[in-house]
Design a protein around this motif. Sequence first.
Motif, PDB file in Angstrom:
ATOM      1  N   LEU A 155       0.816  -1.207   0.000  1.00 10.22           N
ATOM      2  CA  LEU A 155       0.000   0.000   0.000  1.00 10.22           C
ATOM      3  C   LEU A 155       0.859   1.270   0.000  1.00 10.22           C
ATOM      4  CD1 LEU A 155      -3.060   0.310  -0.015  1.00 10.22           C
ATOM      5  CD2 LEU A 155      -2.871   0.985   2.377  1.00 10.22           C
ATOM      6  N   ILE A 156       1.870   1.293   0.869  1.00  9.38           N
ATOM      7  CA  ILE A 156       2.678   2.514   1.007  1.00  9.38           C
ATOM      8  C   ILE A 156       3.446   2.836  -0.279  1.00  9.38           C
ATOM      9  CG2 ILE A 156       4.644   3.527   2.217  1.00  9.38           C
ATOM     10  CD1 ILE A 156       3.525   2.194   4.762  1.00  9.38           C
ATOM     11  N   PRO A 157       4.138   1.837  -0.852  1.00  7.51           N
ATOM     12  CA  PRO A 157       4.804   2.160  -2.119  1.00  7.51           C
ATOM     13  C   PRO A 157       3.822   2.598  -3.189  1.00  7.51           C
ATOM     14  CG  PRO A 157       5.504   0.017  -1.307  1.00  7.51           C
ATOM     15  CD  PRO A 157       4.401   0.463  -0.419  1.00  7.51           C
ATOM     16  N   LEU A 162       1.666   6.821  -6.654  1.00  3.55           N
ATOM     17  CA  LEU A 162       0.525   7.631  -7.078  1.00  3.55           C
ATOM     18  C   LEU A 162       0.736   9.102  -6.729  1.00  3.55           C
ATOM     19  CD1 LEU A 162      -2.544   5.358  -6.296  1.00  3.55           C
ATOM     20  CD2 LEU A 162      -1.774   6.203  -8.526  1.00  3.55           C
ATOM     21  N   GLY A 163       1.213   9.309  -5.504  1.00  2.52           N
ATOM     22  CA  GLY A 163       1.428  10.688  -5.062  1.00  2.52           C
ATOM     23  C   GLY A 163       2.465  11.372  -5.928  1.00  2.52           C
ATOM     24  N   GLY A 164       3.575  10.684  -6.144  1.00  7.30           N
ATOM     25  CA  GLY A 164       4.635  11.281  -6.964  1.00  7.30           C
ATOM     26  C   GLY A 164       4.150  11.572  -8.360  1.00  7.30           C
ATOM     27  N   ALA A 165       3.442  10.610  -8.942  1.00 11.95           N
ATOM     28  CA  ALA A 165       2.935  10.786 -10.299  1.00 11.95           C
ATOM     29  C   ALA A 165       1.989  11.978 -10.359  1.00 11.95           C
ATOM     30  CB  ALA A 165       2.238   9.519 -10.767  1.00 11.95           C
ATOM     31  N   SER A 166       1.134  12.052  -9.353  1.00 13.22           N
ATOM     32  CA  SER A 166       0.155  13.141  -9.389  1.00 13.22           C
ATOM     33  C   SER A 166       0.853  14.488  -9.270  1.00 13.22           C
ATOM     34  CB  SER A 166      -0.879  12.973  -8.279  1.00 13.22           C
ATOM     35  OG  SER A 166      -0.240  13.066  -7.034  1.00 13.22           O
ATOM     36  N   ILE A 167       1.871  14.569  -8.423  1.00 12.83           N
ATOM     37  CA  ILE A 167       2.594  15.835  -8.293  1.00 12.83           C
ATOM     38  C   ILE A 167       3.213  16.223  -9.627  1.00 12.83           C
ATOM     39  CG2 ILE A 167       4.612  16.933  -7.264  1.00 12.83           C
ATOM     40  CD1 ILE A 167       3.984  15.396  -4.701  1.00 12.83           C
ATOM     41  N   ALA A 168       3.837  15.245 -10.280  1.00 14.79           N
ATOM     42  CA  ALA A 168       4.479  15.528 -11.551  1.00 14.79           C
ATOM     43  C   ALA A 168       3.455  15.917 -12.618  1.00 14.79           C
ATOM     44  CB  ALA A 168       5.281  14.317 -12.019  1.00 14.79           C
ATOM     45  N   TRP A 169       2.338  15.207 -12.633  1.00 18.09           N
ATOM     46  CA  TRP A 169       1.323  15.495 -13.652  1.00 18.09           C
ATOM     47  C   TRP A 169       0.640  16.842 -13.426  1.00 18.09           C
ATOM     48  CZ3 TRP A 169       0.297  13.500 -18.245  1.00 18.09           C
ATOM     49  CH2 TRP A 169       0.892  12.269 -18.540  1.00 18.09           C
ATOM     50  N   MET A 170       0.432  17.140 -12.146  1.00 21.44           N
ATOM     51  CA  MET A 170      -0.125  18.456 -11.854  1.00 21.44           C
ATOM     52  C   MET A 170       0.809  19.528 -12.387  1.00 21.44           C
ATOM     53  SD  MET A 170      -1.626  17.873  -8.112  1.00 21.44           S
ATOM     54  CE  MET A 170      -0.906  19.333  -7.438  1.00 21.44           C
ATOM     55  N   GLN A 171       2.096  19.235 -12.263  1.00 21.56           N
ATOM     56  CA  GLN A 171       3.102  20.171 -12.749  1.00 21.56           C
ATOM     57  C   GLN A 171       2.929  20.421 -14.249  1.00 21.56           C
ATOM     58  OE1 GLN A 171       4.995  22.050 -11.305  1.00 21.56           O
ATOM     59  NE2 GLN A 171       5.960  22.796 -13.181  1.00 21.56           N
ATOM     60  N   LEU A 172       2.644  19.351 -14.978  1.00 28.39           N
ATOM     61  CA  LEU A 172       2.444  19.494 -16.416  1.00 28.39           C
ATOM     62  C   LEU A 172       1.294  20.447 -16.702  1.00 28.39           C
ATOM     63  CD1 LEU A 172       3.054  18.503 -19.327  1.00 28.39           C
ATOM     64  CD2 LEU A 172       1.290  16.800 -18.971  1.00 28.39           C
ATOM     65  N   ASP A 173       0.217  20.217 -15.977  1.00 32.30           N
ATOM     66  CA  ASP A 173      -0.941  21.076 -16.144  1.00 32.30           C
ATOM     67  C   ASP A 173      -0.592  22.515 -15.808  1.00 32.30           C
ATOM     68  OD1 ASP A 173      -3.392  20.481 -17.148  1.00 32.30           O
ATOM     69  OD2 ASP A 173      -4.394  20.841 -15.239  1.00 32.30           O
ATOM     70  N   GLY A 193      11.153  22.034  -8.618  1.00 33.43           N
ATOM     71  CA  GLY A 193      11.226  21.373  -7.312  1.00 33.43           C
ATOM     72  C   GLY A 193      10.160  20.307  -7.188  1.00 33.43           C
ATOM     73  N   ARG A 194       8.943  20.685  -7.612  1.00 31.17           N
ATOM     74  CA  ARG A 194       7.833  19.745  -7.516  1.00 31.17           C
ATOM     75  C   ARG A 194       8.072  18.522  -8.400  1.00 31.17           C
ATOM     76  NH1 ARG A 194       1.883  21.983  -7.910  1.00 31.17           N
ATOM     77  NH2 ARG A 194       2.699  23.948  -8.641  1.00 31.17           N
ATOM     78  N   LEU A 195       8.579  18.820  -9.611  1.00 29.86           N
ATOM     79  CA  LEU A 195       8.853  17.717 -10.535  1.00 29.86           C
ATOM     80  C   LEU A 195       9.860  16.749  -9.916  1.00 29.86           C
ATOM     81  CD1 LEU A 195       8.278  16.717 -13.436  1.00 29.86           C
ATOM     82  CD2 LEU A 195      10.360  17.882 -14.128  1.00 29.86           C
ATOM     83  N   ALA A 196      10.923  17.316  -9.325  1.00 34.95           N
ATOM     84  CA  ALA A 196      11.952  16.466  -8.713  1.00 34.95           C
ATOM     85  C   ALA A 196      11.358  15.650  -7.576  1.00 34.95           C
ATOM     86  CB  ALA A 196      13.101  17.342  -8.214  1.00 34.95           C
ATOM     87  N   ALA A 197      10.551  16.308  -6.742  1.00 33.32           N
ATOM     88  CA  ALA A 197       9.946  15.599  -5.601  1.00 33.32           C
ATOM     89  C   ALA A 197       9.070  14.457  -6.087  1.00 33.32           C
ATOM     90  CB  ALA A 197       9.130  16.599  -4.779  1.00 33.32           C
ATOM     91  N   GLY A 198       8.247  14.758  -7.116  1.00 34.13           N
ATOM     92  CA  GLY A 198       7.371  13.730  -7.666  1.00 34.13           C
ATOM     93  C   GLY A 198       8.171  12.559  -8.203  1.00 34.13           C
ATOM     94  N   LEU A 199       9.249  12.897  -8.924  1.00 31.75           N
ATOM     95  CA  LEU A 199      10.090  11.870  -9.516  1.00 31.75           C
ATOM     96  C   LEU A 199      10.700  10.978  -8.436  1.00 31.75           C
ATOM     97  CD1 LEU A 199      10.633  11.544 -12.542  1.00 31.75           C
ATOM     98  CD2 LEU A 199      12.891  12.524 -12.160  1.00 31.75           C
ATOM     99  N   ALA A 200      11.238  11.633  -7.392  1.00 32.73           N
ATOM    100  CA  ALA A 200      11.863  10.884  -6.299  1.00 32.73           C
ATOM    101  C   ALA A 200      10.860   9.948  -5.651  1.00 32.73           C
ATOM    102  CB  ALA A 200      12.427  11.869  -5.277  1.00 32.73           C
ATOM    103  N   LEU A 201       9.664  10.455  -5.397  1.00 34.29           N
ATOM    104  CA  LEU A 201       8.624   9.642  -4.782  1.00 34.29           C
ATOM    105  C   LEU A 201       8.318   8.420  -5.633  1.00 34.29           C
ATOM    106  CD1 LEU A 201       5.907  11.970  -3.234  1.00 34.29           C
ATOM    107  CD2 LEU A 201       7.115  10.083  -2.138  1.00 34.29           C
ATOM    108  N   VAL A 202       8.141   8.659  -6.945  1.00 30.41           N
ATOM    109  CA  VAL A 202       7.778   7.560  -7.836  1.00 30.41           C
ATOM    110  C   VAL A 202       8.887   6.514  -7.884  1.00 30.41           C
ATOM    111  CG1 VAL A 202       7.340   6.942 -10.243  1.00 30.41           C
ATOM    112  CG2 VAL A 202       6.219   8.924  -9.236  1.00 30.41           C
ATOM    113  N   VAL A 203      10.116   7.010  -8.030  1.00 33.48           N
ATOM    114  CA  VAL A 203      11.230   6.074  -8.126  1.00 33.48           C
ATOM    115  C   VAL A 203      11.337   5.229  -6.848  1.00 33.48           C
ATOM    116  CG1 VAL A 203      13.750   5.920  -8.204  1.00 33.48           C
ATOM    117  CG2 VAL A 203      12.541   7.387  -9.812  1.00 33.48           C
ATOM    118  N   ALA A 204      11.249   5.932  -5.713  1.00 33.36           N
ATOM    119  CA  ALA A 204      11.345   5.216  -4.437  1.00 33.36           C
ATOM    120  C   ALA A 204      10.224   4.197  -4.314  1.00 33.36           C
ATOM    121  CB  ALA A 204      11.304   6.218  -3.287  1.00 33.36           C
TER     122      ALA A 204
END
Lengths: 444, 229
Positions: A155-157, A162-173, A193-204
């Motif tokens: 669940l956590i991963p 999902l959280g990371g992806a959403s942050i990155a996608w929101m960034q696109l918008d 910054g947001r893109l990097a955070a989203g990316l890090a979250l997704v990768v992790a």
Amino acid sequence: MTTLPVRPPLARSSDRIIAGVCSGLALHLGWPVKTVRWGMVLASFAGGAGLVFYAWLWIMVPTADEAARRNARRPASPIAPAVSRPPAATAADDGSPMGAAGPDPSGTGAPPAAPWFRVQGMRYGKEILLGCGLLLVAAIMIAQLLGVDVSLGTLIPAAAVLGGASIAWMQLDETRRAGLLDKTKADQAGGWGRLAAGLALVVAGVLVMVSGSGSWEQTWLALLASVAVLGGVVLVLLPWALKFWRDLEAERAGRIRETERAEIAAHLHDSVLQTLALIQRRAGSEHDVVRLARAQERELRGWLFQDHGRESGQLSDRIKAAAAEVEDLLGNAVEVVTVGDAAMTEAHEALVQASREAMLNASRHGGGTVSVYLEASDAQAEIFIKDRGPGFELGNVPSDRLGVRESIIGRMKRHGGSAVILSTDGGTEVRLRLPAADNAEGKP
Amino acid sequence: MSTIQGTGGPAARPAKSVRVVIVDDHAIFRSGLKADLDAGIHVVGEAATVEQAIAVIAEQRPDVVLLDVHLPGGLGGGGREVIAGSAALLSATRFLALSVSDAAEDVVAVIRAGARGYVTKTISGAEITDAVFRVAGGDAVFSPRLAGFVLDAFGTAPADIADDELDKLSARELEVMRLIARGYSYKEVAKELFISIKTVETHVSAVLRKLQLSSRHELTKWAAERRLL
């Protein structure tokens, strides 16, 4: 699909719960927003079809602002989104109370991606996000109490991804809109910054999910391998991406140039070509040719040199407009020179009318070029209208002729100004003087 | 524009004819202008670009150059660049700027480069002939519009006492500029102010000098701000 005669273009509406897809779709199809939204939620249960469809539309369909910009003839101006938003977008307002305060679809176990996206463009974005997170946690706990096995390990991963992806996608918008609103660079830095955070979250998240609960060593190896692979892929794809980007930029610049060219061509066609055609047809009449050429010159000059920063409707503009009118009416050139300017008042209106009358007289009786000189300051406005006609004696003008006596002298006196008419055999000059309002208060 | 001299009578014509070079990138305009000019004016050369103009002027050493403000070639400086390129001849050759643009920026730039006057292209043949003779005689030619520019740029308040500072016009110079802006010919200005035509010409030349030499940066700034005039 009903066939409506005019269907609003498919665009993501600004009235949004997630990304405005449903309300945009509803607008396009002419269906109630509510129906579309519930339809989408229900379709999500059919193997996630609704979700996929939603995501696809989100990516492919432009926002209403973008669509408006795309359709607009002019290149985008900073105010374009505010001005050129199609009326259709505002028509969706009736759906908005439901949209803003409506029940959270995800609370009922529908699109899992929804709550994270909700921050987008909402006033209480953070609070709503927090609430949704808590709701989700509560739902999971309830599910666990009811005996459904939800392992936190997956669940956590998953949540992280999902959280990371959403942050990155929101960034696109966000960047899409940033292009319209000319956001400052500070905002762009935040975006990165947001893109990097989203990316890090997704990768992790992906790492943890894939490597399971493996040891750190394994995770580390996996990370290294994946980064190496990613690096290789980027290396191979970068030239293409760059080329693609440059082509896109070049095409955009070309399109803007094309739009400008089309606008200039349209203007020249409407004005200059038409006038030239008229001039050829009237070549026999010198008077007509001169008149047409003058009018066209004035129009083109106004179009070429118009100063958007200057406020219009000032005294000098009105005098020039009056001169243009007289020129068109009688055919003689009226040359206007202005020094200084003043905002229009009621008395200035009278001044303009009196000047117009004087210009008409000068053009009619002078029979040549009329010189108009306006000098406006804070203290007063002065206008001189000069012609080179035979001149006349004011006393010889019959008293029933109202032109000079009433329209010029009387009118100026009534508004606290003065008019002097000097006529010699070398021409006539009308001198109009109007003190500024506060200076004129002492008048009887 | 059409009232540089109007019915004010031609300027005193020099005994010998005036040699003129026409610089304009439109051949139609050049030939039209040539046909319009008086018999006393000899067109000794024509040029269509900045480079051609500088070469022709250096070769012919004319009395007057009729110079279009906007010209192709060179570094993009147009008429201003031609005057700058002919700086060595400036004492013998005088420049009269011609323009369709009417933009203060262009006009002020070319005057400050050294032109002795400025007229618009819609001017009649008689008037341009007169302006050429006037410039050849060492006087300045101010159209009503240029006078308006000067008044707008220098302000309409006169300078204190008879100081010779360059940033302001004297009360008399202001009067002359105002009358020219109102469409008066030099002769009419002289009559109106009870002075001789020669004195009017002296005042106009003084204003031209101030316009060219005034160091106030506001002048250029002002011209740049007022694109449309």
